[in-house]
Design a protein around this motif. Structure first.
Motif, mmCIF file in Angstrom:
data_model
loop_
_atom_site.group_PDB
_atom_site.id
_atom_site.type_symbol
_atom_site.label_atom_id
_atom_site.label_comp_id
_atom_site.label_asym_id
_atom_site.label_seq_id
_atom_site.Cartn_x
_atom_site.Cartn_y
_atom_site.Cartn_z
ATOM 1 N N ASN A 184 0.853 -1.057 -0.095
ATOM 2 C CA ASN A 184 0.120 0.049 0.031
ATOM 3 C C ASN A 184 0.922 1.341 -0.082
ATOM 4 O O ASN A 184 0.685 2.320 -0.670
ATOM 5 C CB ASN A 184 -0.934 -0.113 1.049
ATOM 6 C CG ASN A 184 -1.878 0.710 0.921
ATOM 7 O OD1 ASN A 184 -2.708 0.910 -0.019
ATOM 8 N ND2 ASN A 184 -2.285 1.869 2.035
ATOM 9 N N LEU A 185 1.992 1.264 0.667
ATOM 10 C CA LEU A 185 3.034 2.444 0.829
ATOM 11 C C LEU A 185 3.448 2.423 -0.709
ATOM 12 O O LEU A 185 3.736 3.722 -0.935
ATOM 13 C CB LEU A 185 4.067 2.197 1.910
ATOM 14 C CG LEU A 185 3.504 2.135 3.497
ATOM 15 C CD1 LEU A 185 4.541 1.755 4.254
ATOM 16 C CD2 LEU A 185 3.133 3.568 3.538
ATOM 17 N N GLN A 186 3.828 1.343 -1.216
ATOM 18 C CA GLN A 186 4.285 1.580 -2.476
ATOM 19 C C GLN A 186 3.441 1.980 -3.562
ATOM 20 O O GLN A 186 3.867 3.068 -4.535
ATOM 21 C CB GLN A 186 5.022 0.199 -2.873
ATOM 22 C CG GLN A 186 5.853 -0.046 -4.260
ATOM 23 C CD GLN A 186 7.009 0.819 -4.107
ATOM 24 O OE1 GLN A 186 7.764 0.781 -3.276
ATOM 25 N NE2 GLN A 186 7.177 1.671 -4.906
ATOM 26 N N MET A 187 2.102 1.846 -3.379
ATOM 27 C CA MET A 187 1.198 2.037 -4.497
ATOM 28 C C MET A 187 1.016 3.624 -4.242
ATOM 29 O O MET A 187 0.668 4.384 -5.100
ATOM 30 C CB MET A 187 -0.234 1.402 -3.900
ATOM 31 C CG MET A 187 -0.179 -0.187 -4.452
ATOM 32 S SD MET A 187 -1.720 -0.763 -3.595
ATOM 33 C CE MET A 187 -3.096 0.063 -4.584
ATOM 34 N N ASN A 188 1.077 4.229 -2.868
ATOM 35 C CA ASN A 188 0.881 5.569 -2.962
ATOM 36 C C ASN A 188 1.809 6.344 -3.561
ATOM 37 O O ASN A 188 1.804 7.640 -3.915
ATOM 38 C CB ASN A 188 0.872 6.001 -1.340
ATOM 39 C CG ASN A 188 -0.300 5.386 -0.673
ATOM 40 O OD1 ASN A 188 -1.276 5.195 -1.144
ATOM 41 N ND2 ASN A 188 -0.195 5.184 0.641
ATOM 42 N N SER A 189 3.174 5.713 -3.851
ATOM 43 C CA SER A 189 3.957 6.487 -4.805
ATOM 44 C C SER A 189 4.034 6.460 -6.176
ATOM 45 O O SER A 189 5.156 6.736 -7.020
ATOM 46 C CB SER A 189 5.591 6.286 -4.220
ATOM 47 O OG SER A 189 5.805 4.800 -4.428
ATOM 48 N N LEU A 190 3.110 5.544 -6.622
ATOM 49 C CA LEU A 190 3.238 5.288 -8.193
ATOM 50 C C LEU A 190 1.887 6.321 -8.587
ATOM 51 O O LEU A 190 0.832 6.567 -8.150
ATOM 52 C CB LEU A 190 2.947 3.853 -8.424
ATOM 53 C CG LEU A 190 3.743 2.727 -7.890
ATOM 54 C CD1 LEU A 190 3.225 1.241 -8.015
ATOM 55 C CD2 LEU A 190 4.871 3.002 -8.620
ATOM 56 N N ASP A 191 2.043 6.634 -9.859
ATOM 57 C CA ASP A 191 1.070 7.381 -10.688
ATOM 58 C C ASP A 191 0.678 6.607 -11.944
ATOM 59 O O ASP A 191 -0.332 6.829 -12.277
ATOM 60 C CB ASP A 191 1.715 8.685 -11.359
ATOM 61 C CG ASP A 191 2.330 9.506 -10.260
ATOM 62 O OD1 ASP A 191 1.608 9.675 -8.848
ATOM 63 O OD2 ASP A 191 3.340 10.216 -10.482
ATOM 64 N N ASP A 192 1.456 5.397 -11.987
ATOM 65 C CA ASP A 192 1.119 4.551 -13.061
ATOM 66 C C ASP A 192 -0.144 3.638 -12.718
ATOM 67 O O ASP A 192 -0.062 3.010 -11.581
ATOM 68 C CB ASP A 192 2.305 3.554 -13.350
ATOM 69 C CG ASP A 192 1.733 2.814 -14.554
ATOM 70 O OD1 ASP A 192 0.799 3.020 -15.247
ATOM 71 O OD2 ASP A 192 2.586 1.602 -15.030
ATOM 72 N N LYS A 193 -1.264 3.976 -13.406
ATOM 73 C CA LYS A 193 -2.786 2.878 -13.167
ATOM 74 C C LYS A 193 -2.435 1.513 -13.110
ATOM 75 O O LYS A 193 -2.992 0.789 -12.334
ATOM 76 C CB LYS A 193 -3.895 3.707 -14.007
ATOM 77 C CG LYS A 193 -3.992 5.112 -13.565
ATOM 78 C CD LYS A 193 -5.253 5.371 -14.150
ATOM 79 C CE LYS A 193 -5.960 6.854 -13.965
ATOM 80 N NZ LYS A 193 -7.312 7.285 -14.575
ATOM 81 N N LYS A 194 -1.869 1.323 -14.348
ATOM 82 C CA LYS A 194 -1.590 -0.116 -14.510
ATOM 83 C C LYS A 194 -0.857 -0.771 -13.238
ATOM 84 O O LYS A 194 -1.212 -1.798 -12.924
ATOM 85 C CB LYS A 194 -0.721 -0.486 -15.875
ATOM 86 C CG LYS A 194 -0.548 -2.098 -16.326
ATOM 87 C CD LYS A 194 -0.180 -1.973 -17.601
ATOM 88 C CE LYS A 194 0.286 -3.491 -17.887
ATOM 89 N NZ LYS A 194 0.989 -3.779 -19.088
ATOM 90 N N SER A 195 0.395 -0.007 -13.003
ATOM 91 C CA SER A 195 1.002 -0.871 -11.730
ATOM 92 C C SER A 195 0.152 -0.738 -10.538
ATOM 93 O O SER A 195 0.409 -1.605 -9.556
ATOM 94 C CB SER A 195 2.277 0.026 -11.527
ATOM 95 O OG SER A 195 3.405 0.047 -12.739
ATOM 96 N N HIS A 196 -0.526 0.411 -10.244
ATOM 97 C CA HIS A 196 -1.358 0.479 -9.298
ATOM 98 C C HIS A 196 -2.465 -0.727 -9.304
ATOM 99 O O HIS A 196 -2.778 -1.306 -8.163
ATOM 100 C CB HIS A 196 -2.193 1.818 -9.363
ATOM 101 C CG HIS A 196 -2.655 2.230 -7.956
ATOM 102 N ND1 HIS A 196 -4.030 1.769 -7.625
ATOM 103 C CD2 HIS A 196 -2.275 3.106 -7.056
ATOM 104 C CE1 HIS A 196 -4.371 2.381 -6.224
ATOM 105 N NE2 HIS A 196 -3.445 3.103 -6.099
ATOM 106 N N GLY A 197 -3.023 -1.032 -10.373
ATOM 107 C CA GLY A 197 -4.127 -2.086 -10.262
ATOM 108 C C GLY A 197 -3.426 -3.604 -9.960
ATOM 109 O O GLY A 197 -3.940 -4.338 -9.388
ATOM 110 N N ILE A 198 -1.914 -3.868 -10.622
ATOM 111 C CA ILE A 198 -1.406 -4.936 -10.401
ATOM 112 C C ILE A 198 -1.176 -4.974 -9.042
ATOM 113 O O ILE A 198 -1.559 -6.163 -8.321
ATOM 114 C CB ILE A 198 -0.109 -5.134 -11.151
ATOM 115 C CG1 ILE A 198 -0.342 -4.983 -12.779
ATOM 116 C CG2 ILE A 198 0.696 -6.042 -10.860
ATOM 117 C CD1 ILE A 198 0.963 -4.931 -13.482
#
Length: 361
Positions: A184-198
Motif C-alpha cells: 500500500n505504501l508503494q502504491m501511494n508513490s505510483l502514478d502509473d494506473k496499470k502498476s497500481h492495479g497490479i
C-alpha cells in the motif's frame, strides 16, 4: 407266625433304603454346593478387580483382597466403612440421588474418584448390581488412574499445540497484513494506473489468505473453516477494494453453512478472489447496477460445483481458457486443477458465468 412279619420287615427295609437315598442325595447336594461356593469364593478372592458387597444401609459387609489392596484398608476396616466414605468426591445430595437412581434402575456404572486410606486420590470405573442376593448389592471396581492421567496429559499436550497453532496463525496473519501495508505504501508513490492495479490484485490475493488465518485464530478451529462466513467477508473486502463511484452491484452468496478444510478453502478463496474482483473491475463498465452471484453446492458425493455469475457486459469474443493471456483466468484455471477440477467459462451479452467442477477429498 413268621409269614405274618414279612410284609412289615419289607416295609422297614424300603423306608431305610429311601432314607439312605435321601441322605446320599443331600450329601451330594451339599458337596456340589460346597464346590460351587469354593469356585465362587476362589473367583471372589483371586479376582484382579476390586469386589465389594454392601447392605441396604450402604455399609460394606464383604471385600476381596484386590479391594483391600486398592483402598489400602484391611478387610476388617472395610467392613466398618460405608460406600460414601470411599466415594467421597460426591456431595451428600449428589450421593443420595445417585444411590436412589441405582436402586430404581437396579444397576449403575461409570467413572469416579475415590480416596484411599493414605489419602491418595484414585480414579476408578465401577459397575454395580442392586440386590444380587436379597438385601445386598455388589460393586466391581477397577483402577483407571493411569489411563485418566494419560488422557489428561494428552489433553494438556493438545492444548499446548492449540495455543502454538493460534500463535502461528496470528503471526502469519500479521505478516500478511504487514506485506499488504508495504504494498500500500508503494502504491501511494505510483502514478502509473496499470502498476497500481497490479498491486491492488496482489493485495486482494494476500487478503484472501490472511482471512483464513484470521478465521482460524478467532475460532480456535485449525482443522476446518466456516466457508460461507469466510467468503462473505472476502467479498465484502473485494467490494471495498474494487467498487468505486456510484455503481450499485449486489452480491448473492448461496453456500451451505458447512465447515471445510483449510486447503480447500484456501483454493476456493483464491478462485473467488480472481473471478469476483475481475467482475467488479470489468463486467459493469457500461452499467451502474448489476448482480454477482456465488453458488457452491454438492452435486454428488464428494463432487462439488462452484458457480460465479455476473449479469455484466460479458466477453466480446469466445474464450479459450488454454490460450488466454489474462493472468487472473490463468491463475483460476491453475487453482481449479489443484482441486482436481475443471474451469469452464460461459459468456454472452447478458453476462459471464464461471463454473468450477471439483472433487472434495
Amino acid at each position: 407266625m413268621r409269614e405274618e412279619h414279612i410284609p412289615y420287615e419289607e416295609e422297614i427295609k424300603t423306608k431305610e433304603a429311601h432314607k439312605k437315598r435321601e441322605r446320599e442325595q443331600r450329601l451330594l447336594f451339599q458337596d456340589e454346593l460346597a464346590e460351587s461356593e469354593n469356585k465362587y469364593r476362589s473367583l471372589f478372592d483371586n479376582s484382579t478387580s476390586a469386589i465389594l458387597i454392601f447392605n441396604l444401609d450402604s455399609e460394606y459387609v464383604e471385600a476381596n483382597k484386590a479391594a483391600c489392596d486398592l483402598l489400602g484398608y484391611s478387610h476388617y476396616e472395610i467392613t466398618h466403612l460405608k460406600v460414601k466414605n470411599i466415594f467421597n468426591s460426591f456431595s451428600h445430595k449428589e450421593f443420595e440421588l445417585l444411590y436412589q437412581d441405582f436402586l430404581t434402575k437396579g444397576n449403575a456404572k461409570g467413572e469416579a474418584s475415590i480416596t484411599t486410606k493414605s489419602g491418595d486420590k484414585k480414579f476408578v470405573d465401577y459397575s454395580s448390581i442392586a440386590f444380587f442376593i436379597p438385601g445386598h448389592h455388589l460393586s466391581i471396581i477397577n483402577d483407571v488412574t493411569h489411563k485418566i492421567l494419560h488422557q489428561e496429559k494428552i489433553k494438556e499436550s493438545l492444548k499446548e499445540k492449540e495455543i502454538l497453532l493460534r500463535e502461528i496463525n496470528h503471526r502469519v496473519k500479521n505478516n500478511l497484513q504487514l506485506i499488504t501495508s508495504l504494498i500500500n505504501l508503494q502504491m501511494n508513490s505510483l502514478d502509473d494506473k496499470k502498476s497500481h492495479g497490479i498491486l491492488t490484485d496482489v493485495q486482494s490475493r494476500l487478503k484472501s489468505m490472511s482471512l483464513i488465518h484470521e478465521f482460524m485464530y478467532e475460532s480456535g478451529n485449525f482443522a476446518s473453516i466456516k466457508c460461507k462466513e469466510y467468503i462473505e467477508r472476502l467479498v465484502q473486502y473485494l467490494r471495498r477494494a474494487y467498487l468505486t463511484g456510484t455503481k450499485k452491484i449486489q452480491t448473492i452468496i448461496t453456500i451451505d453453512d458447512h465447515n471445510y478444510g483449510m486447503e480447500l478453502v484456501t483454493y476456493l478463496g483464491l478462485i473467488i478472489n480472481e473471478v469476483v474482483s475481475n467482475s467488479f473491475k470489468h463486467a459493469f463498465r457500461k452499467k451502474n447496477t448489476g448482480t454477482i452471484s456465488i453458488d457452491l453446492r454438492s452435486v454428488e458425493k464428494n463432487y462439488f460445483l462452484l458457480t460465479i455469475k455476473d449479469d455484466g457486459d460479458g466477453f466480446p469474443n469466445k474464450i479459450d481458457i488454454n490460450y488466454i493471456s489474462s493472468m487472473g483466468i490463468q491463475l483460476t484455471n491453475t487453482l481449479a486443477r489443484q482441486l482436481n477440477g475443471k474451469l469452464e467459462i460461459q459468456s454472452s451479452e447478458s453476462g459471464t458465468t464461471s463454473l468450477i467442477h471439483f472433487v472434495k477429498n
